[in-house]
Design an enzyme around this catalytic site. Structure first.
Site, mmCIF file in Angstrom:
data_model
loop_
_atom_site.group_PDB
_atom_site.id
_atom_site.type_symbol
_atom_site.label_atom_id
_atom_site.label_comp_id
_atom_site.label_asym_id
_atom_site.label_seq_id
_atom_site.Cartn_x
_atom_site.Cartn_y
_atom_site.Cartn_z
ATOM 1 N N PHE A 150 6.550 3.998 -9.402
ATOM 2 C CA PHE A 150 5.910 4.347 -8.133
ATOM 3 C C PHE A 150 6.583 5.502 -7.408
ATOM 4 O O PHE A 150 5.975 6.159 -6.566
ATOM 5 C CB PHE A 150 5.855 3.122 -7.200
ATOM 6 C CG PHE A 150 7.151 2.843 -6.485
ATOM 7 C CD1 PHE A 150 7.485 3.521 -5.320
ATOM 8 C CD2 PHE A 150 8.064 1.914 -6.989
ATOM 9 C CE1 PHE A 150 8.686 3.272 -4.668
ATOM 10 C CE2 PHE A 150 9.259 1.662 -6.353
ATOM 11 C CZ PHE A 150 9.570 2.347 -5.182
ATOM 12 N N GLU A 177 0.356 1.220 -10.294
ATOM 13 C CA GLU A 177 -0.784 0.685 -9.538
ATOM 14 C C GLU A 177 -0.547 0.781 -8.031
ATOM 15 O O GLU A 177 -1.458 0.633 -7.233
ATOM 16 C CB GLU A 177 -1.085 -0.762 -9.949
ATOM 17 C CG GLU A 177 0.017 -1.786 -9.682
ATOM 18 C CD GLU A 177 1.082 -1.856 -10.790
ATOM 19 O OE1 GLU A 177 1.307 -0.835 -11.487
ATOM 20 O OE2 GLU A 177 1.692 -2.931 -10.942
ATOM 21 N N ARG A 178 0.732 1.042 -7.643
ATOM 22 C CA ARG A 178 1.027 1.139 -6.208
ATOM 23 C C ARG A 178 0.745 2.530 -5.659
ATOM 24 O O ARG A 178 0.558 2.696 -4.470
ATOM 25 C CB ARG A 178 2.483 0.735 -5.961
ATOM 26 C CG ARG A 178 2.664 -0.765 -6.203
ATOM 27 C CD ARG A 178 4.054 -1.221 -5.868
ATOM 28 N NE ARG A 178 4.963 -1.029 -6.986
ATOM 29 C CZ ARG A 178 6.242 -1.353 -6.960
ATOM 30 N NH1 ARG A 178 6.758 -1.867 -5.874
ATOM 31 N NH2 ARG A 178 7.006 -1.161 -8.016
ATOM 32 N N CYS A 282 15.403 7.751 -8.335
ATOM 33 C CA CYS A 282 16.284 7.267 -9.402
ATOM 34 C C CYS A 282 17.607 8.036 -9.377
ATOM 35 O O CYS A 282 18.588 7.607 -9.956
ATOM 36 C CB CYS A 282 15.614 7.430 -10.752
ATOM 37 S SG CYS A 282 15.135 9.122 -11.049
ATOM 38 N N GLU A 389 20.705 -2.691 -8.238
ATOM 39 C CA GLU A 389 19.906 -1.528 -7.810
ATOM 40 C C GLU A 389 19.025 -2.005 -6.655
ATOM 41 O O GLU A 389 18.048 -2.733 -6.864
ATOM 42 C CB GLU A 389 19.026 -1.000 -8.946
ATOM 43 C CG GLU A 389 18.227 0.207 -8.484
ATOM 44 C CD GLU A 389 17.233 0.766 -9.511
ATOM 45 O OE1 GLU A 389 16.602 -0.021 -10.233
ATOM 46 O OE2 GLU A 389 17.075 1.992 -9.557
HETATM 47 P P1 NAD Z 1 8.475 -1.066 -12.556
HETATM 48 O O1 NAD Z 1 9.309 -1.341 -13.755
HETATM 49 O O2 NAD Z 1 8.149 -2.185 -11.654
HETATM 50 O O3 NAD Z 1 7.061 -0.437 -12.998
HETATM 51 C C1 NAD Z 1 6.988 0.750 -13.763
HETATM 52 C C2 NAD Z 1 5.677 0.751 -14.533
HETATM 53 O O4 NAD Z 1 5.685 -0.300 -15.481
HETATM 54 C C3 NAD Z 1 4.436 0.540 -13.658
HETATM 55 O O5 NAD Z 1 3.437 1.412 -14.107
HETATM 56 C C4 NAD Z 1 4.075 -0.927 -13.913
HETATM 57 O O6 NAD Z 1 2.684 -1.167 -13.810
HETATM 58 C C5 NAD Z 1 4.548 -1.141 -15.339
HETATM 59 N N1 NAD Z 1 5.012 -2.510 -15.643
HETATM 60 C C6 NAD Z 1 5.529 -3.427 -14.797
HETATM 61 N N2 NAD Z 1 5.881 -4.544 -15.494
HETATM 62 C C7 NAD Z 1 5.573 -4.298 -16.792
HETATM 63 C C8 NAD Z 1 5.676 -5.064 -18.003
HETATM 64 N N3 NAD Z 1 6.180 -6.292 -18.015
HETATM 65 N N4 NAD Z 1 5.265 -4.489 -19.158
HETATM 66 C C9 NAD Z 1 4.765 -3.224 -19.163
HETATM 67 N N5 NAD Z 1 4.646 -2.468 -18.051
HETATM 68 C C10 NAD Z 1 5.037 -3.000 -16.897
HETATM 69 O O7 NAD Z 1 9.202 0.137 -11.770
HETATM 70 P P2 NAD Z 1 8.861 0.718 -10.324
HETATM 71 O O8 NAD Z 1 9.293 -0.266 -9.295
HETATM 72 O O9 NAD Z 1 7.465 1.221 -10.287
HETATM 73 O O10 NAD Z 1 9.813 2.003 -10.290
HETATM 74 C C11 NAD Z 1 11.117 2.006 -9.790
HETATM 75 C C12 NAD Z 1 12.121 1.940 -10.912
HETATM 76 O O11 NAD Z 1 11.990 3.093 -11.757
HETATM 77 C C13 NAD Z 1 13.560 1.961 -10.410
HETATM 78 O O12 NAD Z 1 14.306 1.054 -11.162
HETATM 79 C C14 NAD Z 1 14.006 3.399 -10.687
HETATM 80 O O13 NAD Z 1 15.395 3.560 -10.850
HETATM 81 C C15 NAD Z 1 13.284 3.666 -11.967
HETATM 82 N N6 NAD Z 1 13.155 5.094 -12.205
HETATM 83 C C16 NAD Z 1 13.985 5.639 -13.148
HETATM 84 C C17 NAD Z 1 13.945 6.996 -13.423
HETATM 85 C C18 NAD Z 1 14.865 7.587 -14.443
HETATM 86 O O14 NAD Z 1 14.824 8.782 -14.662
HETATM 87 N N7 NAD Z 1 15.714 6.798 -15.095
HETATM 88 C C19 NAD Z 1 13.027 7.807 -12.735
HETATM 89 C C20 NAD Z 1 12.190 7.231 -11.776
HETATM 90 C C21 NAD Z 1 12.266 5.856 -11.530
#
Ligand code: NAD
Length: 491
Positions: A150, A177-178, A282, A389
């Site tokens: 998101f 989805e958010r 991130c 985190e």
């Molecule tokens: P999230 O893991 O909740 O969701 C990410 C995506 O995965 C969404 O599209 C969601 O619909 C999907 N998803 C959720 N559960 C799933 C499952 N069980 N199986 C398959 N897909 C699933 O993450 P978020 O809250 O949207 O994003 C924030 C996180 O992303 C933080 O931990 C942040 O550090 C990380 N992030 C990392 C980087 C990097 O470069 N390492 C960059 C941006 C964000």
């Protein structure tokens, strides 16, 4: 009337018939601004079929021709920057300057992908053996998927999409989805650029469709960015279904201050690193390590004061809209609850709450998910506050007696996305660059996020695959190295 988003499949906007709808919220007000369909397997299948059909002819296009729609896209994105940034801020809550910066990085990735005629070149070894030459071809792989988080609804998909298509692959994006409206808006720009139908597709939905995508037999590779909890699941699924994958996870980034650092600059830099995007980058720093008692004393008093001065507001409020350091809400009520609970647990484990942002209110935005800057001192390395985190505007300050101890704190932490050192001492900086276990290192740079021509990615639990995003790494990920050994006999 709120808009109901549609999928973009095979070059056309398609309603996800029969799919449940989820409200998309403006996190600054709590108002519903759109509805997103939670697509099902059958909708995903349509996108995969379209991408598969499009693949052979797209892969056969000359590489320079494949870059033409990308060049048009970069131009359109530049023209449309303000409109896209507003869509992004409205659904994600980051400041408008942050959204513009995100858009710039997304465009930069399109520009770099357009270097494909140069960077996709293979290699040739003349005389690999007697009369035999060896040749490495970089060929497109097939159909790719992107599952996005998101916090960067434009930039993260653009770490992948431009490179995938420039190198001759076809792709499907599953936005978070958010925050689905940003990618929908960007797809409407792509629709005007002349990509053949099926080359780029957008399928909305939640984890159900993401799960289906990560297991789909018709998908050859996947780029995932999100929490480490989900990384593990995705990496396992990709291994099971033999997909190449880029899987990038969570973070807890450290800033280390040495006694010789330029403290006026450092405090300003720390504030933007910790509170930009309400701590939901991130690459946001959320742990400060002070080397020496005097450094600790100065950083604590000045950082807490500077944190107190951060303006918390609806980033679309015209009074603050162009201010570089305005802090918007966190993404949802659920995220806010998690952050508040973690603050309570931090107090219970004995850390000192030097600044408490839980009671911050923004007048007229009572439905928004705001939190003020929050600072803990006397935090023990490895404690819950340090290990978790939190992904919000919560900063923990730790003490270290030496640079060695500070590096040890970073290296013992499970995450390793970014880490920065503040110093004027080149010897200390060199040691930090070489010894701190984080994928992206900053020296007097609080957000060491590399430009698009350089690789982006962490270490340890921040990454579950061995290839990074952006730049040359992306060209490697999206191409197969085919090696030809050839000879010709005299006729
Ligand atoms: P999230 O893991 O909740 O969701 C990410 C995506 O995965 C969404 O599209 C969601 O619909 C999907 N998803 C959720 N559960 C799933 C499952 N069980 N199986 C398959 N897909 C699933 O993450 P978020 O809250 O949207 O994003 C924030 C996180 O992303 C933080 O931990 C942040 O550090 C990380 N992030 C990392 C980087 C990097 O470069 N390492 C960059 C941006 C964000």
């Amino acid at each position: 009337m709120t808009e109901t988003l549609r999928n973009y499949i095979d070059g056309a906007w398609q309603p996800a018939r029969g799919a449940a709808l989820l409200d998309v919220e403006n996190p600054s007000t709590g108002e519903t601004i759109a509805q997103v369909p939670l697509s099902e397997r059958k909708h995903l299948d349509q996108a995969v079929d379209a991408a598969r059909r499009a693949f052979a002819s797209w892969a056969a296009e000359p590489v320079a021709r494949r870059c033409e729609p990308l060049r048009r896209l970069a131009a359109l994105m530049r023209e449309d920057m303000e409109a896209t940034s507003r869509v992004l801020t409205r659904e994600m809550g980051k400041s408008l300057p942050d959204s513009r910066a995100e858009m710039k990085r997304a465009i930069e990735n399109v520009d770099i992908a357009c270097t494909a005629p140069l960077v996709q070149q293979g290699e040739k070894l003349v005389g690999a053996s007697h009369g035999i030459d060896g040749e490495v071809l970089r060929v497109p792989v097939g159909v790719f998927g992107v599952i996005a988080p998101f916090n960067f609804p434009a930039m993260v998909p653009f770490w992948f999409v431009p490179y995938a298509v420039a190198t001759g692959n076809t792709i499907m994006v599953k936005p978070s989805e958010r925050v689905p409206s940003t990618m929908a808006h960007l797809a409407s720009l792509m629709d005007r650029c002349g990509f053949p139908a099926g080359v780029v597709n957008v399928v909305h939905g939640d984890r159900a469709v993401a799960e289906a995508l990560s297991e789909h037999d018709g998908v050859d590779g996947l780029s995932f960015v999100g929490t480490t909890r989900v990384c593990r699941i995705i990496a396992e699924r990709c291994a099971r279904t033999r997909k190449r994958c880029q899987v990038m996870g969570g973070a807890k980034n450290h800033l280390v201050a040495l006694p010789d650092a330029n403290m006026d600059q450092v405090i300003r830099n720390m504030v933007t690193s910790c509170y930009g995007c309400a701590g939901q980058r991130c690459m946001a720093a959320s742990a400060i390590v002070c080397v020496g008692e005097a450094t600790h004393e100065e950083v604590v008093s000045r950082f807490v004061q500077a944190s107190r001065e951060v303006r918390v507001a609806d980033p679309l409020d015209p009074a603050v809209a162009d201010e570089p350091m305005v802090m918007g809400p966190v993404i949802s009520a659920q995220a806010r609850r998690f952050i508040v609970e973690t603050i309570e647990k931090g107090c219970a484990e004995g850390a000192r709450l030097a600044l408490d942002g839980r009671d911050v209110r923004v007048p007229g935005r009572e439905g928004g998910h705001f939190l003020g800057p929050t600072v803990f001192t006397d935090v023990r390395p490895g404690s819950l506050l340090h290990a978790t985190e939190i992904f919000g505007p919560v900063v923990v300050i730790l003490r270290a007696a030496s640079l060695d101890e500070a590096i040890g704190i970073i290296n013992d932490h499970p995450y390793g996305n970014g880490a920065s050192l503040y110093t004027q001492d080149g010897y200390a900086a060199r040691r930090f660059k070489l010894e701190a276990r984080a994928g992206m290192i900053g020296i007097n740079v609080g957000i060491p996020a590399p430009v698009a021509s350089l690789p982006f990615g962490g270490m340890k639990d921040s990454v579950w695959s061995d290839i990074k995003a952006q730049g040359r790494a992306a060209f490697r990920f999206y191409t197969d190295e085919k090696v030809v050994t050839e000879r010709y006999w005299a006729s």
